[in-house]
Design an enzyme around this catalytic site. Structure first.
Site, PDB file in Angstrom:
ATOM      1  N   LYS A  36       0.822  -1.217   0.000  1.00  0.00           N
ATOM      2  CA  LYS A  36       0.000   0.000   0.000  1.00  0.00           C
ATOM      3  C   LYS A  36       0.852   1.262   0.000  1.00  0.00           C
ATOM      4  O   LYS A  36       0.497   2.252  -0.640  1.00  0.00           O
ATOM      5  CB  LYS A  36      -0.934   0.021   1.221  1.00  0.00           C
ATOM      6  CG  LYS A  36      -2.148  -0.841   1.057  1.00  0.00           C
ATOM      7  CD  LYS A  36      -3.166  -0.211   0.109  1.00  0.00           C
ATOM      8  CE  LYS A  36      -4.390  -1.092   0.001  1.00  0.00           C
ATOM      9  NZ  LYS A  36      -5.084  -1.058  -1.250  1.00  0.00           N
TER      10      LYS A  36
ATOM     11  N   LYS B 163      -2.823 -11.140  -9.028  1.00  0.00           N
ATOM     12  CA  LYS B 163      -4.094 -11.754  -8.643  1.00  0.00           C
ATOM     13  C   LYS B 163      -5.275 -10.955  -9.175  1.00  0.00           C
ATOM     14  O   LYS B 163      -5.134  -9.772  -9.504  1.00  0.00           O
ATOM     15  CB  LYS B 163      -4.184 -11.866  -7.121  1.00  0.00           C
ATOM     16  CG  LYS B 163      -4.320 -10.538  -6.402  1.00  0.00           C
ATOM     17  CD  LYS B 163      -4.756 -10.738  -4.947  1.00  0.00           C
ATOM     18  CE  LYS B 163      -4.938  -9.377  -4.280  1.00  0.00           C
ATOM     19  NZ  LYS B 163      -5.562  -9.406  -2.983  1.00  0.00           N
TER      20      LYS B 163
ATOM     21  N   LYS C 186     -10.050  -5.985  -7.234  1.00  0.00           N
ATOM     22  CA  LYS C 186     -11.026  -4.960  -7.610  1.00  0.00           C
ATOM     23  C   LYS C 186     -10.324  -3.767  -8.224  1.00  0.00           C
ATOM     24  O   LYS C 186     -10.783  -3.184  -9.183  1.00  0.00           O
ATOM     25  CB  LYS C 186     -11.822  -4.523  -6.388  1.00  0.00           C
ATOM     26  CG  LYS C 186     -12.666  -5.630  -5.815  1.00  0.00           C
ATOM     27  CD  LYS C 186     -13.512  -5.126  -4.652  1.00  0.00           C
ATOM     28  CE  LYS C 186     -13.989  -6.266  -3.784  1.00  0.00           C
ATOM     29  NZ  LYS C 186     -13.125  -6.484  -2.610  1.00  0.00           N
TER      30      LYS C 186
END
Ligand code: TYM
Length: 329
Positions: free
Chosen positions: A111, A194, A197
């Site tokens: 992040k 992966k 969203k």
């Protein structure tokens, strides 16, 4: 009876990774255990969504849970922020969570690379809040995908630390769960990484048949193997991994053996994969629309879920406060 819990962040529509990694496993377990499934809206605040879209996403995700087969009569389905006891437990656990270990978490490191302008405390303490979600109901099993493995490990660490510090075996050590099989990582259709969203590489439970066909046919492939049993490049291995999770075993075996004989036709494989995805998604998609249209039903499910979750959380919090020495004078 064992307690099972899982959750999903409402940062967009649910994709096949969410479904195959967590939701489908949970649906299979809901009749056999004491089950909680929640919408992790506090967690999604770490990326500063705008309030109107957050609210809309919570509504969509709840409808998608129900459409995927979660039964509010047997499982307790609730919105995380309807259970502020979680925030209290997170605060108490944070006193025994060390900054160094949180800074080393893979998701935190990812992040801070992705949003260097917004490295907030919520991002750092994300695993503590997740531990609170799980420990508030003293869950034994947590159906999740492979990406959540490290967070579960930290939850066990915090449970153990609490039990040792206060000399009482109060919290169980929750295990990640996928029916005795390895946790899955569903890859995206863009060749690497992966399905996610924010990555924009997913098949959504709300996608139309046409959208699914288009996305699958566009998936990255190569020019094919040139010698038998040649190791697969990542994009090809990814398509096989998705097929393994979605299609019948006989279909997967058929294309794998074609690959190993250098006779694979990726176009045929993708066509088959798209049809198998549609068979999985289409009935769910039809129910999503029906359920979303019934606002009163969604409201009732969330309110009843919140009340049941609160009853369970209150029992835990009463004891946690006592154990830590917070009691009436
Ligand atoms: P989230 O919202 O990113 O994903 C929800 C669930 O979907 C699984 N998942 C996947 N599984 C396999 N392959 C993929 N490509 C894939 N993408 C997502 C995730 O493993 C997860 O099970 N931190 C959590 C939410 C959370 C939670 C919890 C989960 C908060 N508190 C307590 C369990 C228990 C998250 O961000 O998941």
């Amino acid at each position: 009876m064992k307690t099972v819990l899982s959750g999903i962040r409402p940062t967009g529509r649910l994709h096949l990774g969410n479904y195959l990694g967590a939701l489908r496993n949970f649906v299979k377990m809901q009749h056999e255990a004491r089950c909680f499934f929640f919408i992790a809206d506090y967690h999604s605040l770490t990326t500063h969504p705008d309030p109107a879209s957050l609210h809309e996403n919570i509504r969509n995700v709840l409808a998608e849970y129900l459409a995927a087969g979660l039964d509010p009569e047997v499982a307790t389905i609730y919105v995380q922020s309807d259970l502020p006891q979680t925030a209290e437990l997170s605060l108490l656990l944070s006193m025994h969570a060390y900054v160094g270990e949180l800074e080393r978490t893979a998701s935190f490191k990812e992040k801070i690379r992705a949003q260097p302008e917004n490295i907030n405390i919520g991002l750092l303490s994300y695993p503590v809040l997740m531990a609170a979600d799980i420990l508030i109901h003293r869950a034994d099993y947590v159906p999740v995908g492979k990406d959540q493995e490290q967070h579960l490990e930290m939850t066990r660490k915090y449970a153990r630390r609490f039990n040792t510090l206060y000399g009482e075996e109060f919290f169980p050590e929750p295990q990640p769960y996928n029916f005795g099989e390895q946790l899955v990582k569903i890859p995206g259709l863009d060749g690497s990484g992966k399905m996610g969203k924010s990555e924009g590489n997913g098949i959504y439970l709300s996608d139309t048949d046409e959208a699914i066909r288009k996305k699958v046919m566009r998936a990255v492939t190569d020019s094919g193997p040139t010698k038998p049993d040649q190791p697969m490049a990542e994009p090809i291995a990814n398509i096989f991994a998705i097929m393994k999770a979605v299609s019948p075993a006989s279909t997967y075996d058929f294309f794998l053996s074609a690959y190993n004989r250098c006779e694979i036709r990726y176009g045929d494989m993708k066509k088959q994969l798209a049809e198998d995805m549609i068979a999985l998604v289409a009935p769910i998609r039809a129910r999503i629309e029906e359920i979303k249209a019934d606002g009163a039903y969604l409201h009732r499910v969330a309110a009843e879920g919140a009340a049941r979750a609160a009853a369970s959380a209150d029992v835990t919090m009463r004891r946690v406060r006592e154990i830590m020495g917070i009691k009436p004078l």
